[in-house]
Design an enzyme around this catalytic site. Structure first.
Site, PDB file in Angstrom:
ATOM      1  N   HIS A 184      53.632  35.417  63.331  1.00  0.00           N
ATOM      2  CA  HIS A 184      53.620  36.863  63.020  1.00  0.00           C
ATOM      3  C   HIS A 184      53.544  37.088  61.499  1.00  0.00           C
ATOM      4  CE1 HIS A 184      54.836  37.916  67.186  1.00  0.00           C
ATOM      5  NE2 HIS A 184      55.558  36.811  67.089  1.00  0.00           N
ATOM      6  N   SER A 314      34.827  38.722  39.975  1.00  0.00           N
ATOM      7  CA  SER A 314      34.829  40.159  39.726  1.00  0.00           C
ATOM      8  C   SER A 314      33.911  40.488  38.565  1.00  0.00           C
ATOM      9  CB  SER A 314      36.247  40.641  39.414  1.00  0.00           C
ATOM     10  OG  SER A 314      36.241  41.999  39.025  1.00  0.00           O
ATOM     11  N   LYS A 320      39.183  36.324  37.536  1.00  0.00           N
ATOM     12  CA  LYS A 320      39.443  36.411  38.980  1.00  0.00           C
ATOM     13  C   LYS A 320      38.459  35.517  39.728  1.00  0.00           C
ATOM     14  CE  LYS A 320      40.350  39.956  42.491  1.00  0.00           C
ATOM     15  NZ  LYS A 320      39.433  39.578  43.567  1.00  0.00           N
ATOM     16  N   GLU A 327      35.087  33.739  53.101  1.00  0.00           N
ATOM     17  CA  GLU A 327      34.571  35.080  53.369  1.00  0.00           C
ATOM     18  C   GLU A 327      33.186  35.029  54.009  1.00  0.00           C
ATOM     19  OE1 GLU A 327      34.810  37.083  49.631  1.00  0.00           O
ATOM     20  OE2 GLU A 327      36.979  37.388  49.749  1.00  0.00           O
TER      21      GLU A 327
END
Length: 462
Positions: A184, A314, A320, A327
């Site tokens: 969870h 980015s 970043k 992805e």
């Protein structure tokens, strides 16, 4: 088109202009004009399969004495050029065309007839010679099966096995790394990172098993059923012989379907295979999302691993770096799941003796196989093989994990263990210290019982 760049071709519906340089003829041109829908032609893998069928048909028809060897040999050689990847620019018909794929079948017949005519110096007929003993209605379903079987065996299964081996190798390297397990998305009992990766490897292995289990139905071909499944205009031995010829050409165990009526009117084997591809997509989505969570941060997330830095993340935030490979995997998984829905709906479009969404099945099935094969190798080589473990972060989380107290349940009971866990959460102290205070048990004994590495072995702690 001007008079300088077109020629006049004729079919049963009359004359029309065809680009002068085109290897195809009138029926292909009609389809090009009738279906300017998406600009998406059928994949090269599918055209290769159609050419394999045309080549095998010519060989069989020569063996049966139905096709003159001059014509037959020219067809075989012409088809070989397409099988080897040539002339794909002459297969321009949109995937959203007539549902039987007749336009693509005639496109192949016309291109091969043109090439064969040039080879033998005599007119080779697209219908009477190249299409002998065939119909679009058995050729296109057969090409779906042949192209999918080839793509699965040549590309997808090797890619999946490579991913499974990469995960297994990485797991062996991480056998001694212990981390906090999560259920969870909440802290749970500890687990070895090798155990976590073992779950991934098993998912991929199961996916390969599922695909292999589907292939026997894919190897069954419609070829020989011709127009409606009765085999009209085909030699009685044509079906068995062309399946054997395709087996010789590909090394795959093709055979005639026991019921041509089933193979023309349904696409159940393609739907089944697509369902297995969807399952693999779901597995890859789970693995990719695990990697994204483990890599999250590096300061405000879990920060358990550091994926290889592949590109700036980015356009505005310097430094970043994003988890680009996971992805991409997730996007492929989403596409494959969507393709499966499309194939399922297309499979429902078998009406009486023919399915009428065959090009859509072919396009989506082959796209799913290609996407999965490509992204699977990227996941293996550019994410899993190279990620680094942030052991300091793992150790810090483990030392403060109150859920370790679960191991004391058989000794002190659930209620007392819950009291210790809540106190440890509240005070942000190691569970060993809190348990020593609330139970009176020796700290050394508690440290032994709550050793995270030992807890990954299961069983009752003694």
């Amino acid at each position: 088109m001007t008079a300088l760049n077109y020629r006049i071709e004729k079919d049963s519906m009359g004359e029309l202009q065809v680009p002068a340089s085109a290897l195809y003829a009138a029926q292909t041109q009609r389809a090009v004009e009738n279906f300017p829908v998406s600009g998406l032609p059928l994949p090269g893998a599918f055209i290769r399969a159609v050419a394999l069928i045309k080549q095998s048909a010519a060989k069989v028809n020569m063996e049966l004495g139905l096709l003159d060897e001059t014509f037959g040999s020219a067809i075989v050689e012409a088809a070989e050029e397409i099988i080897n990847g040539g002339h794909l620019e002459h297969f321009p018909i949109d995937v959203f065309q007539t549902g039987s794929g007749t336009s693509t079948n005639m496109n192949a017949n016309e291109v091969i007839a043109t090439l064969a005519s040039r080879r033998c110096g005599q007119p080779v007929s697209p219908n009477d010679h190249v299409n002998m003993c065939q119909s679009s209605n058995d050729t296109i379903p057969s090409a779906i099966h042949v192209s999918a079987a080839l793509a699965v065996n040549e590309d997808l299964i090797p890619a999946l096995e490579h991913l499974q081996a990469t995960i297994a190798y990485k797991a062996r390297k991480l056998e001694d790394v212990v981390k906090t397990g999560r259920t969870h998305l909440m802290d749970a009992m500890p687990i070895r990172m090798s155990q976590e990766l073992d779950g991934w490897a098993q998912q991929i292995g199961n996916g390969v098993e599922r695909i292999r289990a589907s292939l026997p139905r894919v190897y069954r071909l419609a070829q020989g059923g011709t127009a409606v499944g009765t085999g009209i205009n085909a030699h009685p031995e044509f079906a068995s012989r062309i399946a054997a010829s395709l087996t010789d050409a590909t090394g795959l165990p093709f055979k005639p379907n026991a019921s041509f009526f089933e193979s023309l009117s349904s696409q159940d084997a393609a739907v089944e295979l697509s369902g297995q591809l969807k399952t693999i997509a779901v597995s890859l989505m789970k693995i990719a999302n695990d990697l994204r969570w483990m890599n999250s941060g590096p300061l405000a997330g879990l920060g358990e691993i550091a994926l290889p830095a592949l590109q700036p993340g980015s356009s505005i935030m310097p430094g970043k770096v994003n988890p680009v490979i996971p992805e991409a995997v997730c996007m492929v998984a989403a596409q494959v799941i969507g393709n499966d829905t499309t194939i399922t709906l297309a499979g429902q479009s078998g009406i009486f003796q023919l399915n009428v969404m065959l090009p859509l099945v072919a396009y989506n099935l082959l796209q799913s196989i290609e996407l999965l094969a490509n992204v699977t190798r990227l996941l293996a080589d550019k994410a899993i093989a190279g990620f680094a473990v942030c052991e300091e972060n793992l150790h810090r989380a483990l030392s403060l994990n109150p859920i370790l107290v679960t191991a004391l349940n058989p000794i002190i009971g659930y209620a007392k263990a819950a009291e210790i866990a809540k106190n440890a959460y509240k005070t942000k102290r190691p569970v060993v210290d809190v348990a020593a205070e609330l139970t009176g048990m020796p700290k050394a004994e508690l440290a032994r019982l709550l050793d995270p590495a030992k807890l990954t072995e299961g069983g009752i702690q003694e």
